[in-house]
Write a protein that holds these residues in place. Structure first.
Motif, PDB file in Angstrom:
ATOM      1  N   HIS A 155       0.848  -1.194   0.000  1.00 22.82           N
ATOM      2  CA  HIS A 155       0.000   0.000   0.000  1.00 22.82           C
ATOM      3  C   HIS A 155       0.882   1.242   0.000  1.00 22.82           C
ATOM      4  CE1 HIS A 155      -4.238   1.256   0.631  1.00 22.82           C
ATOM      5  NE2 HIS A 155      -3.698   2.356   1.126  1.00 22.82           N
ATOM      6  N   LEU A 163     -14.942  -0.206  -6.652  1.00 20.70           N
ATOM      7  CA  LEU A 163     -13.575  -0.362  -6.161  1.00 20.70           C
ATOM      8  C   LEU A 163     -13.382  -1.659  -5.380  1.00 20.70           C
ATOM      9  CD1 LEU A 163     -10.715   0.729  -5.889  1.00 20.70           C
ATOM     10  CD2 LEU A 163     -11.475   2.066  -3.906  1.00 20.70           C
ATOM     11  N   TYR A 168     -13.276  -4.522  -7.807  1.00 20.97           N
ATOM     12  CA  TYR A 168     -12.037  -4.506  -8.582  1.00 20.97           C
ATOM     13  C   TYR A 168     -10.881  -5.047  -7.743  1.00 20.97           C
ATOM     14  CZ  TYR A 168      -8.032  -2.608 -11.155  1.00 20.97           C
ATOM     15  OH  TYR A 168      -6.833  -2.462 -11.815  1.00 20.97           O
ATOM     16  N   GLN A 169     -10.835  -4.630  -6.479  1.00 15.93           N
ATOM     17  CA  GLN A 169      -9.697  -5.021  -5.648  1.00 15.93           C
ATOM     18  C   GLN A 169      -9.824  -6.439  -5.102  1.00 15.93           C
ATOM     19  OE1 GLN A 169      -7.559  -0.985  -4.413  1.00 15.93           O
ATOM     20  NE2 GLN A 169      -8.771  -1.863  -2.756  1.00 15.93           N
ATOM     21  N   SER A 170     -10.978  -7.038  -5.224  1.00 13.34           N
ATOM     22  CA  SER A 170     -11.109  -8.435  -4.805  1.00 13.34           C
ATOM     23  C   SER A 170     -10.516  -9.391  -5.842  1.00 13.34           C
ATOM     24  CB  SER A 170     -12.580  -8.784  -4.559  1.00 13.34           C
ATOM     25  OG  SER A 170     -13.306  -8.841  -5.782  1.00 13.34           O
ATOM     26  N   VAL A 229      -4.936  -7.610  -7.213  1.00 18.12           N
ATOM     27  CA  VAL A 229      -4.942  -7.099  -5.843  1.00 18.12           C
ATOM     28  C   VAL A 229      -5.271  -8.202  -4.846  1.00 18.12           C
ATOM     29  CG1 VAL A 229      -5.883  -5.367  -4.280  1.00 18.12           C
ATOM     30  CG2 VAL A 229      -5.627  -4.832  -6.711  1.00 18.12           C
ATOM     31  N   SER A 273      -7.696  -8.407  -2.620  1.00 16.12           N
ATOM     32  CA  SER A 273      -7.998  -7.896  -1.289  1.00 16.12           C
ATOM     33  C   SER A 273      -8.993  -8.818  -0.588  1.00 16.12           C
ATOM     34  CB  SER A 273      -8.590  -6.490  -1.386  1.00 16.12           C
ATOM     35  OG  SER A 273      -9.089  -6.069  -0.137  1.00 16.12           O
ATOM     36  N   TRP A 331      -3.286   4.203  -1.889  1.00 17.74           N
ATOM     37  CA  TRP A 331      -3.782   3.182  -2.817  1.00 17.74           C
ATOM     38  C   TRP A 331      -3.014   1.885  -2.637  1.00 17.74           C
ATOM     39  CZ3 TRP A 331      -1.077   7.586  -4.367  1.00 17.74           C
ATOM     40  CH2 TRP A 331       0.205   7.372  -4.865  1.00 17.74           C
ATOM     41  N   ARG A 332      -3.660   0.790  -3.012  1.00 17.91           N
ATOM     42  CA  ARG A 332      -2.967  -0.489  -3.096  1.00 17.91           C
ATOM     43  C   ARG A 332      -2.021  -0.445  -4.295  1.00 17.91           C
ATOM     44  NH1 ARG A 332      -4.777  -5.246  -0.378  1.00 17.91           N
ATOM     45  NH2 ARG A 332      -5.605  -4.526   1.620  1.00 17.91           N
ATOM     46  N   THR A 375      -0.876  -2.804  -5.965  1.00 14.37           N
ATOM     47  CA  THR A 375      -1.272  -3.770  -6.988  1.00 14.37           C
ATOM     48  C   THR A 375      -2.531  -3.346  -7.733  1.00 14.37           C
ATOM     49  OG1 THR A 375      -2.215  -5.003  -5.121  1.00 14.37           O
ATOM     50  CG2 THR A 375      -0.170  -5.846  -6.073  1.00 14.37           C
ATOM     51  N   ASN A 376      -3.141  -2.235  -7.344  1.00 16.85           N
ATOM     52  CA  ASN A 376      -4.251  -1.670  -8.080  1.00 16.85           C
ATOM     53  C   ASN A 376      -3.662  -0.946  -9.291  1.00 16.85           C
ATOM     54  OD1 ASN A 376      -6.187   0.203  -9.081  1.00 16.85           O
ATOM     55  ND2 ASN A 376      -7.299   0.154  -7.143  1.00 16.85           N
TER      56      ASN A 376
END
Length: 308
Positions: free
Chosen positions: A131, A169, A172-174, A178, A180, A279-280, A282-283
């Motif tokens: 992050h 979001l 997307y991040q799951s 990412v 998440s 932000w992450r 990996t995003n």
């Protein structure tokens, strides 16, 4: 604690040479001691110190967080480490981590200042980047959206699409890359939240329209509303880019950039002198968009999962 505070004040003074928007007050040893002491008094805190000829020349201090989303965790926060020699962080981690792992704290997080040698020492201790914390000055010239886009403040009539964008979001991040583990909200929960919060004056919500349709939104507020930005990592008098999302089928029109700039412009208009974002790493979208808007990374949150 006094010796650790002196080390932390030295570290922060050096850090601010690269990132002067970070808060100056923690160059004061007494305030730095307060930060270290607060960590030491956290529940289940533990760590290690390095002594050379009876002088404390390094420390690392961590504590768990109660939230299950982080796993069986241990956190070294922004004030949780300082060393005279970056390589010694590896020795300190080795001494402290034995207890952490014995206690079952096998998912470990560390917030590291933007120092190449210190980051390298943590990387060689098995940690990887997760992050980013970043800041930039508030804009001094007026920012306008690109042709074809209209950016405006959100209205109560926008609640249905705001709720839909609330899910973009986390969805997307799951997914890759990412992955998440954050819990996905439901549309019903998002609708209820917006019904209650749309008129909250502490938050500035913007929407982007393309061809008369709302395709994205962003939210700005004071950085003091963000628990992720505190102490040494919280710039003074700063606005916060708290959320931004664009509908997947509508990407490519510059809406994400325009929505980020809307929060930056709101920050300047409100009187803030800086703007914070995170932000992450990996995003892929955020990690490219926000640096292009001038955000410079100040802290790196690193992560290690032990036993696999």
């Amino acid at each position: 604690m006094p010796a650790a505070g002196r080390l932390l004040a030295e570290r922060h003074k050096d850090h601010r040479k690269r990132h002067p928007l970070l808060p100056a007050e923690y160059e004061d040893e007494q305030l730095a001691v307060v930060e270290v002491t607060a960590l030491w008094e956290s529940e289940s805190a533990s760590g290690a110190v390095l002594l050379e000829d009876s002088e404390l020349t390094g420390y690392v201090l961590g504590a768990p967080k109660p939230s299950p989303v982080w796993g069986p965790n241990l956190w070294v926060e922004a004030a949780g480490q300082a060393v005279r020699e970056p390589e010694h962080i590896r020795d300190l981690y080795a001494a402290a981590a034995a207890k952490w792992v014995d206690d079952g704290r096998t998912v470990q997080y560390v917030v590291v200042p933007d120092d190449a040698d210190l980051l390298d020492a943590w990387f060689r201790s098995g940690f990887g980047a997760q992050h980013a914390h970043a800041v930039r000055p508030a804009p001094t010239t007026r920012l306008e959206p690109p042709a074809g886009l209209k950016v405006r403040r959100a209205l109560r009539d926008d609640i249905a699409v705001l709720a839909e964008l609330d899910l973009v979001l986390p969805k997307y991040q799951s997914r890759s890359p990412v992955f998440s583990a954050g819990e996905l909200p439901t549309l019903e929960e998002a609708l209820a939240d917006w019904e209650e919060s749309i008129d909250d004056q502490d938050y500035a919500t913007f929407v982007a329209e393309y061809d008369g349709r709302v395709i994205g939104m962003s939210v700005g507020c004071s950085v003091e509303k963000s628990s992720a930005h505190s102490g040494l990592a919280r710039p003074d008098n700063a606005g916060f880019l708290g959320y931004a999302a664009v509908l997947p089928e509508a990407r490519g029109h510059g809406a994400g950039r325009a929505l980020g700039e809307a929060v930056m412009q709101w920050s300047a208009d409100t009187g803030y002198t800086a703007v914070v974002a995170d932000w992450r790493v990996t995003n892929l979208l955020a990690s490219r968009t926000w640096p292009r808007l001038g955000f410079q990374q100040t802290f790196h949150r690193l992560h290690r999962a032990i036993g696999y």
